[in-house]
Structures are given as C-alpha cells and as structure tokens.
Design an enzyme around this catalytic site. Structure first.
Site, mmCIF file in Angstrom:
data_model
loop_
_atom_site.group_PDB
_atom_site.id
_atom_site.type_symbol
_atom_site.label_atom_id
_atom_site.label_comp_id
_atom_site.label_asym_id
_atom_site.label_seq_id
_atom_site.Cartn_x
_atom_site.Cartn_y
_atom_site.Cartn_z
ATOM 1 N N ASN A 16 -15.906 38.230 1.621
ATOM 2 C CA ASN A 16 -15.500 39.606 1.365
ATOM 3 C C ASN A 16 -16.120 40.550 2.400
ATOM 4 O OD1 ASN A 16 -17.936 38.937 -0.167
ATOM 5 N ND2 ASN A 16 -17.788 40.947 -1.135
ATOM 6 N N GLU A 44 -16.589 44.583 2.820
ATOM 7 C CA GLU A 44 -16.483 45.909 2.214
ATOM 8 C C GLU A 44 -16.413 46.994 3.285
ATOM 9 O OE1 GLU A 44 -18.821 44.883 -1.919
ATOM 10 O OE2 GLU A 44 -19.802 46.201 -0.489
ATOM 11 N N ASN A 45 -16.124 48.202 2.833
ATOM 12 C CA ASN A 45 -16.014 49.345 3.721
ATOM 13 C C ASN A 45 -16.452 50.575 2.949
ATOM 14 O OD1 ASN A 45 -14.572 51.649 5.130
ATOM 15 N ND2 ASN A 45 -14.062 49.934 6.472
ATOM 16 N N ALA A 46 -17.129 51.484 3.609
ATOM 17 C CA ALA A 46 -17.588 52.711 2.950
ATOM 18 C C ALA A 46 -16.422 53.502 2.379
ATOM 19 C CB ALA A 46 -18.379 53.574 3.926
ATOM 20 N N CYS A 55 -11.135 41.202 0.041
ATOM 21 C CA CYS A 55 -11.723 40.103 -0.720
ATOM 22 C C CYS A 55 -11.732 38.830 0.116
ATOM 23 C CB CYS A 55 -10.922 39.849 -1.998
ATOM 24 S SG CYS A 55 -10.906 41.248 -3.127
ATOM 25 N N GLU A 85 -10.746 35.866 -0.552
ATOM 26 C CA GLU A 85 -9.513 35.088 -0.626
ATOM 27 C C GLU A 85 -8.467 35.607 0.346
ATOM 28 O OE1 GLU A 85 -11.305 35.237 -4.847
ATOM 29 O OE2 GLU A 85 -11.156 36.551 -3.099
ATOM 30 N N CYS A 131 -9.444 38.449 -8.143
ATOM 31 C CA CYS A 131 -8.952 39.717 -8.686
ATOM 32 C C CYS A 131 -7.416 39.718 -8.694
ATOM 33 C CB CYS A 131 -9.496 40.882 -7.858
ATOM 34 S SG CYS A 131 -8.715 41.073 -6.234
ATOM 35 N N CYS A 185 -5.718 39.551 -5.219
ATOM 36 C CA CYS A 185 -5.837 38.203 -4.647
ATOM 37 C C CYS A 185 -4.938 37.213 -5.372
ATOM 38 C CB CYS A 185 -7.286 37.732 -4.670
ATOM 39 S SG CYS A 185 -8.301 38.610 -3.458
#
Length: 161
Positions: free
Chosen positions: A62, A64-66, A73, A75, A112, A115
């Site tokens: 995974n 992430e980003n601010a 994700c 997957e 999720c 995904c």
C-alpha cells in the site's frame, strides 16, 4: 417476493504450516513485502505477492498520500504492476498480509471494496480465477478459491454493454 441466499466456502488453516510449500512461501513473502509499504498516516502496512500463470512473481504494497483518498492499496498496486509488466497474463494466486502499529496481526484481513471490484474485474477480464491466501503475521489463514466470491452481485463490464 422471492428470497435468495449467497454463500461461499473457504478453507481455514490454523497456521501457515498447514499450507503447501508454495503457498507458505507466497504468504511469507507477502509478510516481508509489508515492509515496502508507505503508510505514514495509517501506520497499517499491507503486502501482496502474486504468482502469475507464467510463473513470474509480482509484489505490491500500500502507498498512502497526504491527499486522502489518493493512496493505493497493495492489491491494486500489484494488479497494475502485473498488467503493465505482463499484459494479459492471469494471476494464479495472490497472498495478502499486513501489520499495523498498535494492532495485532494475528488473523486474516480481506481486501477493501475497491480492491474486491478490481480483483473481480481482473479475474473476469482474463477468464481465470485468482486464488487468494489471506493471513496476518501469525494465526489462522484463509484460502479462497476465487476473488469473485468476495463480491456477490458485482457491477461488471456486462452492465456497460
């Protein structure tokens, strides 16, 4: 009125040691790939490892980003990599694991909703089931024969034709 029911079967193993050697290797690799996650906000690292039909191994973690919800994700990172590097090559099996700061990683987690949709469409597009191995760093392991089982009544490309 008619009532219907959706059910599916999956295997529950007490530990990774009950899996066959190749499945153990994939899940162990997924556990290691969690270290590649960029998760400074959630502190929840997810790793995914797939064996493709041609025998190649692809990984994803995974990212992430601010600017939530821009993150990806594990997957979907894996599926994008697989289809970019090996177009039209099906995924035979994918193992997914996780670890989270302050959370026990002693049971499987499931992909999720986004995904699930992506896995279902990838599987459907290539006409090949994706076996899923889900497990934490320890504990029980789930094995699901096809990703599409996780998304009953899926919205598919058929609705757009």
């Amino acid at each position: 009125m008619k009532e219907t029911k959706f059910e599916f079967n999956y295997k529950v193993y007490d530990s990774i040691e009950e899996l066959d050697e190749q499945e153990q290797w994939l899940l162990n690799e997924a556990r290691e790939v969690t270290a590649n996650a960029y998760a400074p906000y959630s502190h929840f690292q997810v790793g995914a490892v797939a064996r493709l039909a041609n025998g190649e191994i692809i990984t994803g973690s995974n990212q992430e980003n601010a600017s939530f919800p821009v993150g990806l994700c594990a997957e979907r990172v894996l599926l994008a990599s697989a289809s970019s590097v090996f177009p039209r090559v099906p995924v035979d099996v994918i193992a997914i694991s996780y670890k989270g700061e302050g959370h026990a990683s002693d049971h499987p987690i499931s992909p999720c909703g986004i995904c699930r949709q992506s896995l279902q469409e990838f599987e459907s597009r290539l006409g090949h089931p994706i076996k899923m191995i889900l497990g934490g760093m320890t504990g029980v392991v789930y094995v699901i024969d096809s990703a599409k089982l996780l998304l009953p009544l899926a919205f598919t490309s058929e609705e757009l034709r």
